[in-house]
Design an enzyme around this catalytic site. Structure first.
Site, PDB file in Angstrom:
ATOM      1  N   ARG A  79       0.859  -1.188   0.000  1.00 53.37           N
ATOM      2  CA  ARG A  79       0.000   0.000   0.000  1.00 53.37           C
ATOM      3  C   ARG A  79       0.895   1.239   0.000  1.00 53.37           C
ATOM      4  O   ARG A  79       1.960   1.245   0.644  1.00 53.37           O
ATOM      5  CB  ARG A  79      -0.927   0.014   1.211  1.00 53.37           C
ATOM      6  CG  ARG A  79      -2.039  -1.031   1.149  1.00 53.37           C
ATOM      7  CD  ARG A  79      -2.989  -0.893   2.326  1.00 53.37           C
ATOM      8  NE  ARG A  79      -3.987  -1.952   2.345  1.00 53.37           N
ATOM      9  CZ  ARG A  79      -5.186  -1.884   1.774  1.00 53.37           C
ATOM     10  NH1 ARG A  79      -5.520  -0.776   1.137  1.00 53.37           N
ATOM     11  NH2 ARG A  79      -6.037  -2.886   1.845  1.00 53.37           N
ATOM     12  N   HIS A 115     -12.343  -2.385  -2.243  1.00 50.60           N
ATOM     13  CA  HIS A 115     -13.384  -1.391  -2.521  1.00 50.60           C
ATOM     14  C   HIS A 115     -13.750  -1.382  -4.006  1.00 50.60           C
ATOM     15  O   HIS A 115     -14.930  -1.360  -4.364  1.00 50.60           O
ATOM     16  CB  HIS A 115     -12.911   0.001  -2.101  1.00 50.60           C
ATOM     17  CG  HIS A 115     -12.999   0.258  -0.628  1.00 50.60           C
ATOM     18  ND1 HIS A 115     -12.183  -0.370   0.277  1.00 50.60           N
ATOM     19  CD2 HIS A 115     -13.814   1.076   0.092  1.00 50.60           C
ATOM     20  CE1 HIS A 115     -12.477   0.057   1.506  1.00 50.60           C
ATOM     21  NE2 HIS A 115     -13.466   0.926   1.420  1.00 50.60           N
ATOM     22  N   ARG A 166      -9.592   5.924  -4.069  1.00 49.56           N
ATOM     23  CA  ARG A 166      -8.692   5.005  -3.360  1.00 49.56           C
ATOM     24  C   ARG A 166      -7.223   5.378  -3.589  1.00 49.56           C
ATOM     25  O   ARG A 166      -6.398   5.217  -2.691  1.00 49.56           O
ATOM     26  CB  ARG A 166      -8.948   3.563  -3.815  1.00 49.56           C
ATOM     27  CG  ARG A 166     -10.348   3.063  -3.580  1.00 49.56           C
ATOM     28  CD  ARG A 166     -10.760   3.183  -2.133  1.00 49.56           C
ATOM     29  NE  ARG A 166     -10.005   2.260  -1.284  1.00 49.56           N
ATOM     30  CZ  ARG A 166      -9.968   2.326   0.039  1.00 49.56           C
ATOM     31  NH1 ARG A 166     -10.596   3.299   0.673  1.00 49.56           N
ATOM     32  NH2 ARG A 166      -9.281   1.442   0.736  1.00 49.56           N
ATOM     33  N   HIS A 172      -4.321   2.678  -2.117  1.00 49.80           N
ATOM     34  CA  HIS A 172      -4.023   1.725  -3.191  1.00 49.80           C
ATOM     35  C   HIS A 172      -3.195   2.391  -4.282  1.00 49.80           C
ATOM     36  O   HIS A 172      -3.245   3.614  -4.469  1.00 49.80           O
ATOM     37  CB  HIS A 172      -5.308   1.185  -3.819  1.00 49.80           C
ATOM     38  CG  HIS A 172      -6.063   0.222  -2.950  1.00 49.80           C
ATOM     39  ND1 HIS A 172      -5.601  -1.036  -2.668  1.00 49.80           N
ATOM     40  CD2 HIS A 172      -7.251   0.349  -2.299  1.00 49.80           C
ATOM     41  CE1 HIS A 172      -6.478  -1.655  -1.876  1.00 49.80           C
ATOM     42  NE2 HIS A 172      -7.477  -0.835  -1.637  1.00 49.80           N
TER      43      HIS A 172
END
Length: 353
Positions: A79, A115, A166, A172
């Protein structure tokens, strides 16, 4: 991969630099992809409008999220918010500064994006069902074609917004959200070919729930026996998140598993519950006022259930309570609310007579 991650960090910095004033909008877009909205809002609405769509939403959400967990364990995705601090890609004096937000510090691996995967699969099911209900694409009228095009343009626009959000939040990398969208579409398309879920027995629901649990736990134990620590990302999240209270237990890998399995098991119990069958036999269950009443009552009760805060001191207790809380969601919408409303209408009709 360092080059790909480096490009991703540049994308994060670009969005945060040029669109930082849209922070609230990005947060809202990201939250719209959370599965809790599927379980607590979309499911009760669709179930009482079109039962098969409601059932399909739960299956796609639960099975898809379990698959996402397995894929994350397989791909070991980084991440952005912790990668920039640990990589040797940058000189010690040239580490990019990226912002973090209250919903940045998720604790699981990053690829594919949960997500993006959830949003693609759930919204695909809803848009497809709406198109079918309105019989769009079957007629040649310009009006139908325009409406069909508008629905799918909104779908892809929403996917783009969620993916950008995101990345903006540094949760991400761009390639992870793209992988999430593709995976979600694959799950949604595959579910269209599985018809037995609409008439599944309680035994089939429980067997499926146990199978998903066994496969996930089995993979975890197998890799752990081989010396692979699948919870390596939890330590990174706690180490590099700028605010310790931004690391939430509900983003832990097993938290999503408990939530999904509880919802799926609860749906099986609800659909095979005598309360559900008795309410279905009532003549009012086919009327629009009855359906509307079920939707409104379900949304109200589910809001109260959603507001219940679970104790987080002990992880195992939290997972157990999360499973039970999730199981009450379909039980409330499918069985309890329609039965109570049906009894109320029966009582009123007797008094009138």
């Amino acid at each position: 991969m360092d080059w790909l991650h480096g490009c991703g960090v540049e994308a994060v910095r670009y969005l945060q630099t040029h669109y930082g004033h849209r922070r609230d909008w990005f947060v809202l877009a990201s939250r719209s992809a959370e599965l809790r909205y599927t379980f607590f809002i979309f499911f009760p609405i669709w179930f009482h409008l079109r039962e098969t769509t409601g059932i399909k939403l739960i299956w796609v959400a639960a099975v898809g999220d379990c698959l996402n967990l397995v894929l994350k364990w397989v791909f070991f995705g980084q991440r952005p918010y912790w990668w920039v601090h640990e990589t040797s890609f940058y000189d010690s004096t040239a580490v990019p500064q990226i912002q973090q937000f209250p919903i940045t510090c998720e604790t699981g691996p990053g690829s594919p994006s949960g997500h993006a995967m959830a949003a693609a699969s759930i919204y695909y099911v809803m848009v497809s069902s709406l198109s079918t209900e309105l019989q769009l694409g079957r007629q040649l009228s310009v009006k139908d074609r325009c409406l069909w095009g508008l629905l799918w343009t909104m779908f892809w626009g929403l996917q783009a917004c969620i993916c950008l959000s995101r990345v903006f939040l540094a949760a991400h990398f761009p390639h992870q959200v793209i992988a999430g969208v593709l995976s979600g579409l694959l799950v949604a398309q595959s579910s269209s070919r599985v018809l037995w879920i609409y008439s599944a027995s309680l035994r089939q629901y429980l067997v499926t729930t146990l199978l998903l649990f066994s496969v996930t736990l089995g993979l975890y134990l197998l890799l752990k026996a081989l010396g692979v620590d699948l919870l390596w990302t939890v330590e990174k999240a706690r180490r590099w998140c700028v605010q310790p209270d931004w690391v939430h237990i509900d983003t832990m890998p097993f938290s999503s598993l408990a939530r999904n399995l509880g919802t799926l098991a609860g749906l099986g119990l609800a659909l095979n519950c005598p309360l559900y069958w008795e309410s279905c036999r009532e003549k009012h269950s086919c009327g629009a006022p009855f359906r509307l009443g079920c939707i409104l009552a379900s949304l109200g009760l589910l809001h109260l259930i959603d507001s219940l805060q679970l104790p987080t001191q002990t992880e195992s207790l939290y997972y157990l309570l999360s499973f039970c809380k999730s199981a009450t969601v379909p039980l409330t919408s499918v069985a309890i609310v329609p039965y109570c409303l049906s009894c109320l209408l029966r009582s009123c009709s007797k008094k009138v007579e």
